[in-house]
Design a protein around this motif. Structure first.
Motif, PDB file in Angstrom:
ATOM      1  N   UNK A 145       0.836  -1.203   0.000  1.00  0.00           N
ATOM      2  CA  UNK A 145       0.000   0.000   0.000  1.00  0.00           C
ATOM      3  C   UNK A 145       0.871   1.255   0.000  1.00  0.00           C
ATOM      4  N   UNK A 146       1.980   1.206   0.725  1.00  0.00           N
ATOM      5  CA  UNK A 146       2.873   2.359   0.760  1.00  0.00           C
ATOM      6  C   UNK A 146       3.445   2.655  -0.621  1.00  0.00           C
ATOM      7  N   UNK A 147       3.791   1.602  -1.387  1.00  0.00           N
ATOM      8  CA  UNK A 147       4.303   1.814  -2.734  1.00  0.00           C
ATOM      9  C   UNK A 147       3.227   2.393  -3.651  1.00  0.00           C
ATOM     10  N   UNK A 148       1.976   2.002  -3.430  1.00  0.00           N
ATOM     11  CA  UNK A 148       0.890   2.476  -4.295  1.00  0.00           C
ATOM     12  C   UNK A 148       0.528   3.915  -3.979  1.00  0.00           C
ATOM     13  N   UNK A 149       0.326   4.223  -2.690  1.00  0.00           N
ATOM     14  CA  UNK A 149      -0.192   5.528  -2.303  1.00  0.00           C
ATOM     15  C   UNK A 149       0.886   6.517  -1.904  1.00  0.00           C
ATOM     16  N   UNK A 150       2.082   6.008  -1.558  1.00  0.00           N
ATOM     17  CA  UNK A 150       3.130   6.898  -1.066  1.00  0.00           C
ATOM     18  C   UNK A 150       2.950   7.316   0.371  1.00  0.00           C
ATOM     19  N   UNK A 151       2.002   6.696   1.095  1.00  0.00           N
ATOM     20  CA  UNK A 151       1.711   7.070   2.477  1.00  0.00           C
ATOM     21  C   UNK A 151       1.996   5.872   3.378  1.00  0.00           C
ATOM     22  N   UNK A 203      -7.762   7.984  -8.884  1.00  0.00           N
ATOM     23  CA  UNK A 203      -8.471   6.806  -9.391  1.00  0.00           C
ATOM     24  C   UNK A 203      -7.557   5.593  -9.402  1.00  0.00           C
ATOM     25  N   UNK A 204      -6.302   5.791  -9.802  1.00  0.00           N
ATOM     26  CA  UNK A 204      -5.369   4.669  -9.836  1.00  0.00           C
ATOM     27  C   UNK A 204      -5.138   4.065  -8.471  1.00  0.00           C
ATOM     28  N   UNK A 205      -4.954   4.919  -7.455  1.00  0.00           N
ATOM     29  CA  UNK A 205      -4.765   4.430  -6.090  1.00  0.00           C
ATOM     30  C   UNK A 205      -5.967   3.622  -5.618  1.00  0.00           C
ATOM     31  N   UNK A 206      -7.156   4.186  -5.824  1.00  0.00           N
ATOM     32  CA  UNK A 206      -8.362   3.522  -5.344  1.00  0.00           C
ATOM     33  C   UNK A 206      -8.605   2.202  -6.065  1.00  0.00           C
ATOM     34  N   UNK A 208      -6.264   0.215  -7.332  1.00  0.00           N
ATOM     35  CA  UNK A 208      -5.297  -0.759  -6.819  1.00  0.00           C
ATOM     36  C   UNK A 208      -5.692  -1.240  -5.422  1.00  0.00           C
ATOM     37  N   UNK A 209      -6.141  -0.340  -4.556  1.00  0.00           N
ATOM     38  CA  UNK A 209      -6.564  -0.735  -3.215  1.00  0.00           C
ATOM     39  C   UNK A 209      -7.792  -1.637  -3.276  1.00  0.00           C
ATOM     40  N   UNK A 210      -8.686  -1.343  -4.197  1.00  0.00           N
ATOM     41  CA  UNK A 210      -9.876  -2.179  -4.349  1.00  0.00           C
ATOM     42  C   UNK A 210      -9.495  -3.595  -4.766  1.00  0.00           C
ATOM     43  N   UNK A 211      -8.528  -3.697  -5.696  1.00  0.00           N
ATOM     44  CA  UNK A 211      -8.083  -5.021  -6.139  1.00  0.00           C
ATOM     45  C   UNK A 211      -7.414  -5.776  -4.997  1.00  0.00           C
ATOM     46  N   UNK A 212      -6.608  -5.074  -4.190  1.00  0.00           N
ATOM     47  CA  UNK A 212      -5.966  -5.727  -3.042  1.00  0.00           C
ATOM     48  C   UNK A 212      -7.007  -6.279  -2.077  1.00  0.00           C
ATOM     49  N   UNK A 213      -8.032  -5.483  -1.800  1.00  0.00           N
ATOM     50  CA  UNK A 213      -9.062  -5.932  -0.868  1.00  0.00           C
ATOM     51  C   UNK A 213      -9.812  -7.143  -1.420  1.00  0.00           C
ATOM     52  N   UNK A 214     -10.157  -7.100  -2.698  1.00  0.00           N
ATOM     53  CA  UNK A 214     -10.876  -8.231  -3.300  1.00  0.00           C
ATOM     54  C   UNK A 214     -10.033  -9.502  -3.273  1.00  0.00           C
TER      55      UNK A 214
END
Length: 858
Positions: A145-151, A203-206, A208-214
């Motif tokens: 998640x840190x790599x995706x969002x930078x947070x 949109x890209x972050x969300x 990717x996070x949605x795919x991780x959760x699924x």
């Protein structure tokens, strides 16, 4: 039911229900409260242990009608924080407790550091708990998640805690729908929406996070299904998910099979690709290790996994692997055996696998190597043991043939004897090479002469035809041995040429890697020639320019080889003695190393020259600007003071005050201009002294605003008090903020305030100065940071245009950056990024709580 405990009795463990969200704002807390009302309507005893509404109106409305346990207030470092009163909830002993934010870090002072530990106590007491968590807080996905969002997410919960939940429900929402919800103000306050949409909630972050959760929830469902099948002894395949297994033999057809299996797996969502190689348990290698390594890399590139299984019965082992992984399809290559081979040996691996596959679909994939069989490997380099065996065979084989043929002397003629001996010589040549074949032909000739050519038992030849036959036999034997030896040498040369080509190809790839070419080349040289160490030295000073050492102790009998490299380099190789055949490739390595060394020297020289060129450009521009822009405020100030001192004019008190204000304003501009020029000069000369220390933004901003003129419009700070301190020089940071805010106020829309907001991402703090002006065209964004430049360059009365250039230079000197962004809805946002000051763990936890979990709230 009663939950009161009496001595000697135990209570059941409470059940845990988790609402897992892909991102903040998808509605986890709302769904939890909706479930609470549903259970309350059924008569359950439900209380709110802790709910965080984040000022969301619809969520707050759902709290109505639910009993809430009063929160506990803890004071830490002078600030008050509210936490769940765990003891009060335990004393209340409801049937169901609602506890929001599973990954929350508790304020120091309680008995548990994390909220999930509080929930464990509630579950142990027999209380059912409903809670929420976002996918970014799962420990196993934290780095992803840190790599995706930078947070970074400092608040995490072990995956096992969530996996043990009795029910996990995914709260999902499309990225576009979540962004619309945010734009309508249903997630964050209006002043936070722009920054959130342009950072975390892209949109890209969300997506990717949605795919991780699924995928995480799908994995949890798959675990439950496997447990159910194991508990109920279900062996048959349930086709809930396509799992494609491809069998690899290490043959040349492997790449075709892998790609075919990958296409089959991709036809269905969630398809899984598994490659397996069955290795013989006796250790006999029937596959090419190089081919298997390449095929494994291809499998992993296509998103599959590679496995090795030991087993003598390949079909049985293959089917056992497929069933253990609940495979639905199995991909095999058609046999490479010829028709005669298949006729003699019966059904092969493919047919046997098909016969035992039962409910697993088997795909037999044809390829270009089908039915070609395998040729024996000729001309290989023989080991010493094999050479000795060949010499012994060169003596033993003719002797054995002599003993056998002597028994049938009356049934066979001399021609047959010679041909059989010739066949024996060929066999010896295949076994031991030319030397063994030559020895076998000599022994066979003598035995053939002594035992089979009349007169027998003498070395005399009575008929001329027999002399010719013996000579032909010797010539043929010698020819065969020569051909075999020549084939061996050609094969060795071809193999060596292939190895050299592959090595040099890898070497060329290392050179193309740019800045890391020299270390990569030294490491490649050491590994390619199996050396203990390789060092590159400066021939004049002896200084080491690079080095690569192997792990472990060096060989006791190692030798040192020195090779000149380029104009002033010396390559020192320590390890085994290199044969002459390796010198050609080593020379190619040395040439590449010389090229990389020269490129590094040129890059260093260019880097040393660039600051000098930049300083020259700065001095030229400085002299050109000072001559004009210092004159204007000086002239205004002198004119105002001169008018006041003039005895010819009587000024009223109002006129005197106006002239004094004009002089004062001009002198303030002049002072600011001179300060900027001095700072820019010190910055360019590298003489700027920095005193970096933890600096709080809410303390620096007021001092920066005090230096602005009163005529400027108001500046509105946002969340500066909750942002972590930055590592900066306070006076210089004050100058940076003053210059950037001055620029924003100059171009801002009339009457609109300039916003100054802060947020924390990774180890950086981002400060945004937001205006609602005309904005900056993309092509001009770099130009605004050039000294003595201003968009339009038509107004020379407001300074030389050093503000943004100096601000970027000071920001970079403090380890930060200054960039331009568009303001959503129109305008310009100056993004100042600075390193966050390091804090203790306790300080970080408190800051995270105060700053809404160091990022997006739940």
């Amino acid at each position: 039911m009663s939950r009161d405990l009496t001595p000697g009795t135990t209570t059941r463990r409470g059940q845990l229900r988790v609402y897992l969200g892909s991102a903040p704002g998808v509605g986890k807390t709302y769904r939890m409260l909706d479930e609470a009302h549903r259970r309350l309507d059924r008569g359950a005893d439900v209380v709110v242990g802790y709910i965080e509404c984040h000022s969301r109106r619809h969520t707050e409305n759902m709290l109505q009608g639910l009993e809430t346990v009063p929160r506990l207030t803890r004071t830490y470092r002078g600030s008050d924080f509210q936490e769940m009163d765990l003891d009060a909830v335990l004393a209340r002993r409801p049937q169901v407790a609602l506890v929001d934010e599973l990954a929350h870090t508790n304020i120091p002072g309680g008995r548990n550091a994390k909220r999930w530990q509080d929930i464990e106590e509630l579950l142990a007491a027999g209380i059912d708990v409903i809670t929420t968590v976002n996918v970014q807080h799962l420990e196993s996905l934290n780095d992803v998640v840190q790599k995706i969002t930078g947070i970074p997410q400092r608040e995490t919960v072990p995956d096992e805690v969530v996996r043990r939940a009795d029910q996990i429900e995914l709260v999902d929402m499309a990225p576009q729908a979540l962004r619309r919800r945010m734009a309508h103000g249903n997630v964050y306050k209006a002043e936070k929406v722009d920054a959130a949409l342009s950072n975390y909630f892209r949109v890209g972050n969300l997506t990717a996070l949605r795919e991780l959760a699924l995928l995480w929830v799908a994995g949890r469902v798959d675990e439950g299904l496997r447990d159910y099948r194991a508990t109920h002894n279900i062996d048959r395949v349930w086709e809930t998910r396509e799992r494609v297994v491809v069998a690899l033999t290490g043959g040349p057809e492997g790449e075709t099979l892998v790609r075919r299996a990958a296409r089959i797996a991709d036809r269905t969502a969630g398809g899984e690709l598994l490659a397996v190689h069955i290795s013989r348990s006796d250790g006999l290698a029937g596959a090419s290790p190089g081919a298997l390594a390449e095929q494994r890399q291809l499998v992993e590139t296509l998103g599959g996994s590679y496995h090795v299984v030991v087993g003598d019965d390949i079909p049985t082992a293959l089917l056992a692997f497929a069933r253990a992984h609940h495979a639905t399809q199995l991909v095999l290559g058609t046999s490479r055996r010829g028709r005669l081979n298949r006729f003699l040996t019966g059904p092969g691996t493919g047919q046997t696998t098909v016969d035992g596959s039962e409910d697993i679909d088997v795909h037999m994939v044809t390829h270009e190597f089908t039915g070609r069989g395998r040729l024996p490997s000729l001309g290989r380099r023989h080991s010493r043991r094999r050479t000795v065996a060949g010499i012994l065979a060169g003596i033993a084989v003719p002797a054995v043939l002599t003993a056998v043929l002597s028994q049938f002397h009356s049934q066979v003629n001399l021609t047959t004897d010679a041909l059989i001996f010739q066949l024996g010589v060929v066999g010896v040549a295949l076994l031991g090479g030319a030397t063994s074949a030559l020895l076998a032909s000599l022994v066979a000739s003598l035995l053939l002469n002594f035992y089979f050519i009349p007169p027998v038992h003498t070395f005399t030849i009575g008929e001329p035809n027999n002399v010719i036959a013996l000579l032909v036999f010797a010539v043929v034997a010698l020819t065969v041995s020569t051909v075999v030896d020549h084939a061996a040498r050609l094969t060795q040369r071809a193999a060596r040429a292939t190895a050299e080509a592959e090595t040099l190809s890898t070497l060329a790839g290392s050179v193309l890697r740019g800045a890391d070419a020299l270390p990569a080349l030294l490491d490649k040289t050491r590994t390619a020639f199996a050396l203990d160490s390789v060092a590159l030295l400066d021939r004049v000073s002896g200084e080491a320019l690079g080095r690569s050492d192997a792990e472990g102790d060096p060989a006791p009998d190692r030798t040192v080889t020195e090779l000149p490299v380029g104009a002033g380099g010396l390559l020192v190789l320590a390890g085994r003695r290199l044969p002459a055949a390796d010198q050609r490739v080593l020379t190619a390595f040395a040439a590449h190393i010389a090229s990389a060394l020269e490129r590094d020297r040129l890059a260093t020289a260019a880097a040393e020259v660039e600051p000098i060129k930049a300083a020259d450009r700065m001095r030229t521009a400085l002299l050109a600007a000072v001559s004009h822009d210092l004159r204007t405020p000086l002239a205004v100030a002198l004119a105002s003071v001169g008018s006041l001192r003039s005895p010819d004019v009587e000024f009223s008190p109002e006129d005197q005050a106006e002239l004094l204000a004009t002089a004062d304003e001009s002198l303030v501009k002049l002072t600011r201009l001179v300060d900027n020029l001095l700072d820019m000069s010190r910055l360019q000369a590298g003489a700027l002294t920095l005193h970096l220390e933890p600096t709080h933004l809410d303390e620096v901003l007021p001092r920066a605003l005090d230096s602005l003129l009163d005529a400027y419009a108001p500046v509105q700070p946002l969340d500066l008090d909750t942002a972590p301190p930055v590592l900066a020089d306070p006076p210089l940071l004050e100058r940076v903020l003053a210059n950037v805010i001055t620029n924003a106020l100059r171009y801002n829309a009339p009457g609109a305030p300039v916003l100054v907001a802060a947020s924390h991402h990774l180890d950086r703090v981002e400060i945004r100065v937001i205006d609602r002006g005309p904005g900056i065209p993309p092509g001009d964004r770099d130009r605004v940071f050039l000294p003595f430049q201003r968009l339009g360059d038509t107004d020379n009365t407001t300074g030389v245009g050093l503000g943004l250039a100096l601000s970027r230079g000071l920001a970079e000197a403090m380890g930060g950056s200054l960039e331009v962004e568009d303001t959503p809805g129109g305008g310009t946002t100056m993004l100042l990024t600075l390193p966050a000051a390091e804090l203790s763990d306790a300080d970080m936890n408190v800051d995270d709580l105060a700053a809404d979990k160091n990022g997006p709230g739940e």
